[in-house]
Design an enzyme around this catalytic site. Structure first.
Site, PDB file in Angstrom:
ATOM      1  N   ASP A 301     -76.985   7.118 -10.871  1.00 29.19           N
ATOM      2  CA  ASP A 301     -75.935   6.133 -11.078  1.00 29.19           C
ATOM      3  C   ASP A 301     -74.795   6.830 -11.844  1.00 29.19           C
ATOM      4  O   ASP A 301     -74.899   7.997 -12.240  1.00 29.19           O
ATOM      5  CB  ASP A 301     -76.466   4.906 -11.830  1.00 29.19           C
TER       6      ASP A 301
HETATM    7  C1  BGC Z   1     -73.235   0.723 -11.195  1.00 31.64           C
HETATM    8  C2  BGC Z   1     -73.664   0.930  -9.769  1.00 31.64           C
HETATM    9  C3  BGC Z   1     -72.495   1.329  -8.917  1.00 31.64           C
HETATM   10  C4  BGC Z   1     -71.838   2.551  -9.512  1.00 31.64           C
HETATM   11  C5  BGC Z   1     -70.691   3.095  -8.704  1.00 31.64           C
HETATM   12  C6  BGC Z   1     -72.378   1.857 -11.720  1.00 31.64           C
HETATM   13  O1  BGC Z   1     -71.815   1.539 -12.932  1.00 31.64           O
HETATM   14  O2  BGC Z   1     -74.390   0.574 -12.008  1.00 31.64           O
HETATM   15  O3  BGC Z   1     -74.282  -0.218  -9.276  1.00 31.64           O
HETATM   16  O4  BGC Z   1     -72.909   1.555  -7.604  1.00 31.64           O
HETATM   17  O5  BGC Z   1     -71.381   2.225 -10.805  1.00 31.64           O
HETATM   18  O6  BGC Z   1     -69.588   2.283  -8.763  1.00 31.64           O
END
Ligand code: BGC
Length: 765
Positions: A301
């Site tokens: 993530d």
């Molecule tokens: C979130 C994810 C997301 C990623 C990219 C993160 O902060 O937890 O769900 O896909 O950002 O935007």
């Protein structure tokens, strides 16, 4: 094999000495080195040939996912994008949208880097790209997987037409605690329904996963694992539970997505059993890859790799090794892989291969611009037919929680007072994670009502802001903060309400009160709105609450004092139209809750499929000393899982079972006649639950095992029948064996998780 393995182990030990990494990390690495050899298919042959030309740095580049600034989904930024791209130090990009930009970045990758390897372009298309569908929690409340496939297909077609080839969806985290704001992004608390929705989403995004055309893209199942079990509902905190609970209650939707062929998986931020998921080899290698056979790639993530330094399990210069060893192939944003991974050839090769295989699978080596046609971008996005589908989907997600004296549907001639801080809002209807959704083109409820009845028939007053103290929601950009005094706004609402026949209030949460980093410690209706409701309730006119929310809310006062409550969640681009047609009865609500609504936040985590205890309350009265109950609140939820009313009535006949015993391999059938006895056509969601009465490990009091959406015209009746097969009786026992144990079972059928008829049968030896 043994020699290779021993050599690899020595090498790993040597490397760890050289770079000062933890012994822990080395033992995780051993695992990876035991993986099977690469298969000799066309894709692998192509990738092997390509990799034979790549330098170590170029391979690292493929593991590097950088963010661009069209959208902000985290704190960190990546600088010097173009230079890094030309140096072959970028494998993919997130948060860049639109064909023009994406085409140009792809051109640089293909034409100006040494090997011309195309890029992945990822984006959070959670419930729509520009045509916004209801939030996923709402979509799950439709209990209509085919409609979810359609919604995901449209979202994907729009995203693919805008140049994207990868979406960070579906989010399949089970959540049993409404304090967690990201409950809005998933399908609620139940593993069975969550798995059905996970499969539907993967199908909508990837289709048959051949990617032969350009309307399907790579899906990314997230957040693996247990992210929804954040302690106290506080985002990013640890999720602690037994493996028995993981396997039975939290893993099924992840596994369902893998079995549906999801191409990529995102590691979650949280700590699982003392290791952040991003550094947890047991999760990524043993469970995901070995046990479930996942063959795609894993991405961290947003800065999940560098955050392991804050978790305190490795220094900033060695987090990359920990993540890579744990089986995380791609580093989102933190650039730890490209900057710090040294001497990791074998592991880097594996990760690089997985990413290149995904690019090959998509067909990017044949045509890197397959998603970059500006004409398609003009034609496919925000089409009227997409918006109509979004409207239809919204209608299916609404849950009628209360309808005293059938105040709804409205008859049509009433003078309506429309009151509340969300009544004339546009953007709030789109909900959180609304990608390129455009609030300017999203009609408000007020506009939609005026459009239907004419301006003169609606008296509108905002009545209050969301909270008195706007600081109470620190995540918010508020829609429009009204600067008038509390008193003045209330007086206006009061006078508007007095001249009406019915008061429709649009209240609840704003879009940003759920979603990422939006945990709440209080699930009540925000104070200013509750006080306004109290004042309106003294007037003596019927009050219909149109409730906006991204999570379960403890609206006990509202349940006890208002006439009707229609939960509309955040319904997307055409929510307002869908709400109006529901208020006036052209749409009969059929949604049912996929999360338990508690009476008070103190009951959280609250979920229907809980275990019993050695001291159950059973049929005893609340409060009973030495039983499992609170002294200050009765044990029931406010609204149970599976609950939802309709404008019509459904009567259930007696439930029957084809036999009271079952042999391994047999199928029983449980049946019930359901009749629409009311005046409206409607859809009922008939639910099947099972309970394993005696088993070697403790089991939930009931578990959803099937459901059917039954459309019945007024007066119509139909038999609904469910098969009960041997596999439905299986669970992970104390030693994590997946077994069905002979003995007594209960089968329950009904309209929600509480209102059920129960029969028994025996599974014979
Ligand atoms: C979130 C994810 C997301 C990623 C990219 C993160 O902060 O937890 O769900 O896909 O950002 O935007």
């Amino acid at each position: 094999m043994m020699i290779r393995y021993t050599l690899a182990l020595l090498l790993a030990l040597f490397v760890s000495q050289m770079f000062g990494e933890t012994t822990n990390e080395v033992s995780h690495c051993n695992y990876l080195l035991r993986e099977n050899d690469v298969t000799d298919d066309a894709a692998n042959r192509f990738v092997s040939k390509l990799m034979s030309k790549m330098t170590y740095e170029e391979k690292l580049g493929q593991l590097n996912l950088l963010t661009q600034s069209d959208f902000v989904t985290g704190e960190a930024r990546n600088h010097g994008f173009e230079t890094k791209l030309k140096q072959g130090r970028v494998g993919g990009v997130l948060n860049m949208v639109g064909v023009a930009k994406i085409r140009e970045a792809q051109r640089v990758a293909v034409e100006e880097t040494r090997l011309g390897i195309p890029l992945l372009f990822g984006f959070d298309v959670i419930h729509g790209y520009k045509t916004i569908f209801p939030i996923p929690l709402a979509m799950s409340a439709s209990w209509h997987p085919e409609a979810v496939v359609d919604a995901a297909s449209i979202a994907t077609l729009e995203a693919a037409s805008a140049g994207l080839n990868w979406v960070f969806s579906p989010m399949v985290d089970i959540c049993r605690d409404g304090r967690w704001g990201r409950i809005a992004e998933g399908s609620g608390e139940d593993p069975f329904l969550g798995s059905v929705m996970a499969r539907a989403m993967v199908r909508g995004i990837q289709g048959d996963a051949t990617f032969s055309g350009n309307d399907k893209v790579l899906a990314c199942m997230k957040h693996f694992a247990l992210y929804g079990a954040a302690e106290a509902g506080l985002d990013y905190t640890k999720a602690d539970m037994s493996r028995h609970t993981m396997y039975n209650d939290y893993f099924p939707p992840y596994r369902a997505a893998v079995e549906a062929g999801v191409a990529s998986v995102m590691a979650s931020f949280n700590d699982v059993e003392g290791l952040p998921a991003t550094g947890n080899s047991w999760l990524m290698n043993d469970v995901l890859r070995e046990q479930w056979g996942f063959g795609g790639f894993v991405v961290s993530d947003f800065t999940g790799v560098s955050e392991m330094a804050f978790h305190g399990i490795a220094r900033s210069d060695s987090v990359a090794g920990v993540a890579l060893c744990a089986g995380v192939d791609m580093d989102m944003v933190s650039e730890r892989y490209v900057n710090t991974l040294k001497g990791r050839e074998q592991l880097v090769d594996k990760a690089c291969r997985r990413i290149l295989l995904a690019k090959y699978r998509l067909g990017l080596f044949d045509d890197p611009y397959k998603y970059c046609d500006p004409e398609r971008e003009r034609q496919n996005i925000y089409k009227e037919e997409n918006l109509e589908k979004a409207c239809q989907m919204a209608k299916e997600t609404f849950v009628l929680l209360k309808n005293k004296d059938r105040v709804l549907p409205l008859k049509g001639g009433e003078r309506v007072a429309l009151i509340g801080p969300l009544a004339d809002s546009h953007g709030e209807l789109l909900g959180n994670w609304c990608a390129r959704g455009d609030w300017r083109q999203t009609p408000s409820l007020r506009e939609a009502l005026e459009g239907r009845l004419g301006k003169e028939k609606i008296a509108y007053a905002k009545g209050c802001n969301i909270y008195y103290d706007m600081q109470l929601n620190r995540n918010a950009y508020y829609p429009e903060i009204d600067k008038r005094s509390v008193d003045e706004m209330m007086r206006e609402a009061d006078s508007v309400a007095r001249n009406a026949d019915v008061i429709v209030v649009a209240m609840g949460e704003t879009a940003n009160m759920s979603g990422e980093s939006a945990s709440r410690s209080n699930l009540d209706m925000p104070d200013a709105q509750r006080d306004l409701l109290k004042r309106l309730a003294t007037i003596g006119k019927p009050i219909v609450l149109v409730l906006f929310n991204g999570r379960p809310m403890s609206i006990k006062w509202e349940k006890d004092n208002l006439d009707a409550i229609l939960d509309v969640w955040f319904g997307g681009s055409r929510a307002a139209e869908a709400i109006v047609s529901t208020l006036y009865g052209e749409n009969n609500p059929s949604g049912k809750l996929t999360v338990t609504f508690p009476q008070t936040v103190g009951q959280e985590p609250m979920y229907y499929n809980h275990k019993t205890s050695g001291r159950p309350l059973g049929n005893a009265q609340w409060f009973s000393k030495y039983r499992v109950n609170y002294i200050d609140i009765s044990p029931e939820p406010l609204y149970p899982f599976g609950y939802g009313l309709s404008y019509t009535d459904f009567e259930y006949g007696p439930v029957s079972l084809s036999s009271d015993s079952m042999l391994r391999g047999d199928t029983l059938r449980v049946s019930v006649r359901v009749k629409n006895t009311g005046r409206y056509d409607g859809v009922e969601i008939v639910q099947l639950y099972l309970r394993d009465v005696i088993s070697k490990a403790t089991r939930p009091v009931k578990e959803l095992k099937g459901f059917e959406r039954v459309a019945l015209k007024a007066g119509e009746e139909r038999e609904v029948s469910f098969p009960i097969i041997y596999d439905m009786l299986k669970y992970y026992d104390y030693n994590l064996n997946y077994v069905a144990e002979p003995g007594d079972f209960e089968v329950m059928v009904g309209r929600n998780s509480v209102d059920l008829q129960t029969l028994k049968f025996k599974l014979l030896e």
